[in-house]
Design a protein around this motif. Structure first.
Motif, PDB file in Angstrom:
ATOM      1  N   LEU A 273       0.817  -1.218   0.000  1.00  0.00           N
ATOM      2  CA  LEU A 273       0.000   0.000   0.000  1.00  0.00           C
ATOM      3  C   LEU A 273       0.851   1.269   0.000  1.00  0.00           C
ATOM      4  N   GLU A 274       2.117   1.132  -0.285  1.00  0.00           N
ATOM      5  CA  GLU A 274       3.005   2.296  -0.313  1.00  0.00           C
ATOM      6  C   GLU A 274       2.518   3.297  -1.364  1.00  0.00           C
ATOM      7  N   GLY A 275       2.400   4.555  -0.933  1.00  0.00           N
ATOM      8  CA  GLY A 275       1.948   5.612  -1.831  1.00  0.00           C
ATOM      9  C   GLY A 275       0.451   5.633  -2.070  1.00  0.00           C
ATOM     10  N   LYS A 276      -0.306   4.816  -1.360  1.00  0.00           N
ATOM     11  CA  LYS A 276      -1.749   4.727  -1.570  1.00  0.00           C
ATOM     12  C   LYS A 276      -2.516   5.482  -0.490  1.00  0.00           C
ATOM     13  N   VAL A 277      -3.650   6.021  -0.904  1.00  0.00           N
ATOM     14  CA  VAL A 277      -4.613   6.594   0.029  1.00  0.00           C
ATOM     15  C   VAL A 277      -5.626   5.487   0.314  1.00  0.00           C
ATOM     16  N   VAL A 278      -5.937   5.264   1.581  1.00  0.00           N
ATOM     17  CA  VAL A 278      -6.834   4.172   1.960  1.00  0.00           C
ATOM     18  C   VAL A 278      -8.016   4.724   2.752  1.00  0.00           C
ATOM     19  N   LEU A 279      -9.208   4.304   2.332  1.00  0.00           N
ATOM     20  CA  LEU A 279     -10.435   4.640   3.053  1.00  0.00           C
ATOM     21  C   LEU A 279     -11.039   3.349   3.594  1.00  0.00           C
ATOM     22  N   PRO A 280     -11.033   3.160   4.922  1.00  0.00           N
ATOM     23  CA  PRO A 280     -11.652   1.967   5.504  1.00  0.00           C
ATOM     24  C   PRO A 280     -13.139   2.193   5.795  1.00  0.00           C
ATOM     25  N   LEU A 281     -13.930   1.178   5.506  1.00  0.00           N
ATOM     26  CA  LEU A 281     -15.362   1.174   5.788  1.00  0.00           C
ATOM     27  C   LEU A 281     -15.666  -0.078   6.597  1.00  0.00           C
ATOM     28  N   ALA A 282     -16.584   0.017   7.541  1.00  0.00           N
ATOM     29  CA  ALA A 282     -16.914  -1.147   8.360  1.00  0.00           C
ATOM     30  C   ALA A 282     -18.371  -1.119   8.769  1.00  0.00           C
TER      31      ALA A 282
END
Length: 191
Positions: free
Chosen positions: A97-106
């Protein structure tokens, strides 16, 4: 722009996959290339036996390498995210995930599970070297009024998803000189 969505529920359809479906529709309408993955794309024995040479895992890893962001959704069971999702994340390369924007949903049965994203999922995403992990969206079961057909959410959840997707959009474009808004890219109707 390319985004990967990853549904971490062992069930399909599910409440958490409904959140991803909504996100995919919004991003696709804004001309974002979206590649969708779910646990059913992986042979259970590949996850169980930690087969790093799994063809599906190799394809996901390749797509992640060329992606700008990841939206990951999971149900919360017993104060943590889905175990099958953890097995999959454990197989990804250390810097996947290097350089990635992550949006977690739960999603979870009650708001008592709300902190599972912060205390269980985010540390794993951080270990995979995500550049930026955004504030996640948690929905209790009562807020997802239909997930079997076309996703339907409470107004509160709908507003929080739209806000989170706007923040995700802004984070993806942070390096641009002029940052467009998701709404300016294309006027989107409520799904």
């Amino acid at each position: 722009m390319r985004v990967i969505t990853l549904a971490g529920s062992p069930r399909f359809p599910s409440r958490s996959s409904a959140l991803l479906e909504y996100a995919r529709e919004k991003l696709s309408a804004a001309d974002v290339e979206v590649f969708h993955w779910h646990l059913q794309n992986f042979a259970p024995e590949d996850l169980f036996h930690a087969r790093f040479d799994s063809p599906a895992l190799q394809t996901l890893t390749e797509q992640l390498a060329h992606a700008d962001g990841l939206i990951i959704a999971t149900p919360v069971y017993k104060a943590s995210f889905a175990g099958a999702l953890k097995a999959l994340l454990d197989l990804l390369p250390e810097r996947a995930l290097e350089g990635k924007v992550v949006l977690p949903l739960a999603t979870g049965g009650t708001v008592a599970h709300m902190l599972a994203v912060d205390y269980a999922l985010k540390p794993v995403l951080n270990a995979l070297k995500a550049q930026e992990i955004l504030q996640g969206v948690f929905a209790d079961d009562s807020q997802v009024t239909d997930y079997q057909h076309k996703p339907q959410f409470s107004q509160n959840l709908h507003n929080r998803l739209d806000s989170a997707l706007e923040t995700f959009w802004q984070a993806l474009h942070r390096r641009d000189i002029q940052v467009p808004t998701l709404g300016a890219a294309r006027k989107l109707e409520h799904v």
